[in-house]
Design a protein around this motif. Sequence first.
Motif, PDB file in Angstrom:
ATOM      1  N   ILE A  99      25.611 -46.117  39.930  1.00  0.00           N
ATOM      2  CA  ILE A  99      26.471 -45.820  38.781  1.00  0.00           C
ATOM      3  C   ILE A  99      27.805 -46.530  38.950  1.00  0.00           C
ATOM      4  N   LEU A 100      28.138 -47.393  37.988  1.00  0.00           N
ATOM      5  CA  LEU A 100      29.357 -48.190  38.067  1.00  0.00           C
ATOM      6  C   LEU A 100      30.365 -47.724  37.034  1.00  0.00           C
ATOM      7  N   ASP A 101      31.653 -47.968  37.315  1.00  0.00           N
ATOM      8  CA  ASP A 101      32.702 -47.658  36.346  1.00  0.00           C
ATOM      9  C   ASP A 101      32.917 -48.851  35.418  1.00  0.00           C
ATOM     10  N   GLY A 102      33.954 -48.776  34.605  1.00  0.00           N
ATOM     11  CA  GLY A 102      34.224 -49.846  33.648  1.00  0.00           C
ATOM     12  C   GLY A 102      34.652 -51.153  34.280  1.00  0.00           C
ATOM     13  N   HIS A 103      34.951 -51.153  35.573  1.00  0.00           N
ATOM     14  CA  HIS A 103      35.362 -52.368  36.280  1.00  0.00           C
ATOM     15  C   HIS A 103      34.212 -52.969  37.082  1.00  0.00           C
ATOM     16  N   PHE A 109      32.476 -44.019  45.038  1.00  0.00           N
ATOM     17  CA  PHE A 109      32.697 -44.488  46.402  1.00  0.00           C
ATOM     18  C   PHE A 109      33.935 -45.380  46.474  1.00  0.00           C
ATOM     19  N   GLU A 110      34.439 -45.581  47.696  1.00  0.00           N
ATOM     20  CA  GLU A 110      35.657 -46.366  47.895  1.00  0.00           C
ATOM     21  C   GLU A 110      35.366 -47.821  48.239  1.00  0.00           C
ATOM     22  N   SER A 111      34.110 -48.155  48.467  1.00  0.00           N
ATOM     23  CA  SER A 111      33.711 -49.535  48.721  1.00  0.00           C
ATOM     24  C   SER A 111      32.203 -49.621  48.522  1.00  0.00           C
ATOM     25  N   ASN A 112      31.648 -50.787  48.785  1.00  0.00           N
ATOM     26  CA  ASN A 112      30.205 -50.983  48.614  1.00  0.00           C
ATOM     27  C   ASN A 112      29.389 -50.610  49.839  1.00  0.00           C
ATOM     28  N   HIS A 113      30.060 -50.213  50.936  1.00  0.00           N
ATOM     29  CA  HIS A 113      29.338 -49.971  52.186  1.00  0.00           C
ATOM     30  C   HIS A 113      29.898 -48.745  52.894  1.00  0.00           C
ATOM     31  N   ILE A 114      29.082 -48.144  53.770  1.00  0.00           N
ATOM     32  CA  ILE A 114      29.581 -47.179  54.737  1.00  0.00           C
ATOM     33  C   ILE A 114      30.260 -47.969  55.858  1.00  0.00           C
ATOM     34  N   HIS A 115      31.481 -47.591  56.203  1.00  0.00           N
ATOM     35  CA  HIS A 115      32.225 -48.356  57.208  1.00  0.00           C
ATOM     36  C   HIS A 115      32.364 -47.627  58.544  1.00  0.00           C
ATOM     37  N   ILE A 116      32.121 -46.324  58.577  1.00  0.00           N
ATOM     38  CA  ILE A 116      32.220 -45.630  59.857  1.00  0.00           C
ATOM     39  C   ILE A 116      31.103 -46.093  60.788  1.00  0.00           C
ATOM     40  N   ALA A 117      31.331 -45.940  62.093  1.00  0.00           N
ATOM     41  CA  ALA A 117      30.288 -46.263  63.070  1.00  0.00           C
ATOM     42  C   ALA A 117      29.357 -45.082  63.258  1.00  0.00           C
ATOM     43  N   GLY A 118      29.897 -43.857  63.154  1.00  0.00           N
ATOM     44  CA  GLY A 118      29.100 -42.658  63.336  1.00  0.00           C
ATOM     45  C   GLY A 118      29.837 -41.460  62.774  1.00  0.00           C
ATOM     46  N   LEU A 119      29.099 -40.359  62.564  1.00  0.00           N
ATOM     47  CA  LEU A 119      29.665 -39.151  61.955  1.00  0.00           C
ATOM     48  C   LEU A 119      29.386 -37.947  62.840  1.00  0.00           C
ATOM     49  N   VAL A 120      30.420 -37.100  63.019  1.00  0.00           N
ATOM     50  CA  VAL A 120      30.307 -35.895  63.836  1.00  0.00           C
ATOM     51  C   VAL A 120      30.734 -34.701  62.997  1.00  0.00           C
ATOM     52  N   VAL A 121      29.856 -33.695  62.857  1.00  0.00           N
ATOM     53  CA  VAL A 121      30.181 -32.510  62.065  1.00  0.00           C
ATOM     54  C   VAL A 121      29.810 -31.257  62.843  1.00  0.00           C
ATOM     55  N   SER A 122      30.326 -30.138  62.360  1.00  0.00           N
ATOM     56  CA  SER A 122      30.014 -28.854  62.982  1.00  0.00           C
ATOM     57  C   SER A 122      28.654 -28.353  62.526  1.00  0.00           C
ATOM     58  N   SER A 123      28.511 -28.073  61.231  1.00  0.00           N
ATOM     59  CA  SER A 123      27.243 -27.597  60.681  1.00  0.00           C
ATOM     60  C   SER A 123      26.783 -28.537  59.581  1.00  0.00           C
ATOM     61  N   TYR A 124      25.531 -28.953  59.639  1.00  0.00           N
ATOM     62  CA  TYR A 124      24.975 -29.809  58.600  1.00  0.00           C
ATOM     63  C   TYR A 124      24.029 -29.006  57.721  1.00  0.00           C
ATOM     64  N   SER A 125      24.192 -29.150  56.415  1.00  0.00           N
ATOM     65  CA  SER A 125      23.325 -28.453  55.467  1.00  0.00           C
ATOM     66  C   SER A 125      22.119 -29.325  55.144  1.00  0.00           C
ATOM     67  N   TRP A 126      20.943 -28.898  55.595  1.00  0.00           N
ATOM     68  CA  TRP A 126      19.731 -29.667  55.337  1.00  0.00           C
ATOM     69  C   TRP A 126      19.298 -29.569  53.890  1.00  0.00           C
ATOM     70  N   GLU A 127      19.818 -28.582  53.181  1.00  0.00           N
ATOM     71  CA  GLU A 127      19.547 -28.447  51.752  1.00  0.00           C
ATOM     72  C   GLU A 127      20.834 -28.749  50.984  1.00  0.00           C
ATOM     73  N   HIS A 128      20.728 -29.574  49.944  1.00  0.00           N
ATOM     74  CA  HIS A 128      21.912 -29.891  49.144  1.00  0.00           C
ATOM     75  C   HIS A 128      21.648 -29.571  47.681  1.00  0.00           C
ATOM     76  N   SER A 129      22.726 -29.311  46.945  1.00  0.00           N
ATOM     77  CA  SER A 129      22.596 -28.996  45.526  1.00  0.00           C
ATOM     78  C   SER A 129      23.865 -29.421  44.797  1.00  0.00           C
ATOM     79  N   HIS A 130      23.717 -30.356  43.875  1.00  0.00           N
ATOM     80  CA  HIS A 130      24.830 -30.804  43.035  1.00  0.00           C
ATOM     81  C   HIS A 130      24.250 -31.606  41.891  1.00  0.00           C
ATOM     82  N   TRP A 131      24.858 -31.464  40.705  1.00  0.00           N
ATOM     83  CA  TRP A 131      24.295 -32.147  39.536  1.00  0.00           C
ATOM     84  C   TRP A 131      24.295 -33.661  39.681  1.00  0.00           C
ATOM     85  N   ALA A 132      25.242 -34.196  40.467  1.00  0.00           N
ATOM     86  CA  ALA A 132      25.334 -35.647  40.604  1.00  0.00           C
ATOM     87  C   ALA A 132      24.625 -36.178  41.847  1.00  0.00           C
ATOM     88  N   ALA A 133      24.050 -35.284  42.663  1.00  0.00           N
ATOM     89  CA  ALA A 133      23.429 -35.715  43.924  1.00  0.00           C
ATOM     90  C   ALA A 133      22.168 -36.533  43.662  1.00  0.00           C
TER      91      ALA A 133
END
Length: 326
Positions: A99-103, A109-133
């Motif tokens: 999904i692109l904007d008018g530009h 998103f803030e760019s075309n790619h994921i830029h982090i090397a890795g992600l660390v979180v406390s609890s991960y939700s294996w189930e997700h729910s959102h109208w835009a997901a």
Amino acid sequence: IELNVKRRVFQMNGNPVANEEALHCLDFSGEPALLYLADGSRPIEARSFGASTNVSGEVVFNTGMVGYPEALTDPSYRGQILVLTYPLIGNYGVPDESILDGHGLPQYFESNHIHIAGLVVSSYSWEHSHWAAQKSLSKWLTDNGIPGIYGVDTRALTMNLREHGSLLGSIEINPSSYDIVPEFDDPNKRNLVAEVSTKQVVVYGKGNTPKILAYDCGMKFNIIRYLVETHKVELTVVPFDYDLKVNPNNIEWDGLFLSNGPGDPTMCPDTIASIQYALELEPARPIFGICLGNQLLALAAGAKTYKLKYGNRGMNQPAIDLRTGR
């Protein structure tokens, strides 16, 4: 307190207080993983929910309560292992990248790619729910070859980073041994700006005034949207090493914008030289730098920069709008 994962027995002071049936809400999915820190401390045990790949980078933290699709695609995080302090991550999935904007830029998103090397979180939700997901955070990371681990006390880890400063770290998936300490790669030794900067000149809001020339040192897409849509400028985005004095594209500009970006600003001598040229023009033209761009402006003016102990990139920091008092 002891949590025996294999037997699913929760103990406090050596006494079992819950059985496997009572712990059905605890999910131990994912491959075992370790987070090593360069301070020599014992590796932190975790579970994987991203790509099964080992990475090294600088461990930093973010205190935002929401916004992981934006944070992970922020070029300022290039080469870094990102620790999210908010305890539950992944519950609203990841929106559609097509999904692109008018530009012509990805809307969410803030760019075309994921830029982090890795992600660390406390609890991960294996189930997700959102109208835009459109997919889960796990699948997004896996599709892009980025490891993610959960089960880490991220707030305790953040306190450690605040105390000792940013540390190099390494994520190991399915490690063979605790005792084999991996090599730590320092991303700040690379020219990270060169890795994330645009390779071509792009104009947004063509025909608007004033005309702003923006150096892309890792510029977020929301900056483009804000300048063009809110301030109605014609924004010409150029690579970080564009020679402003020679100006091979004959760009007309009324002001200069220096963007955010990753890494060490001293690795951008071509950018600094162009800023010095702009500073010497008569009559003077306005120059505005943020984050890395502000450091580049300082270097061009003759100052020196140094790396702070740590950085807090959060979205919940109070500020006052000096134009309205709000």
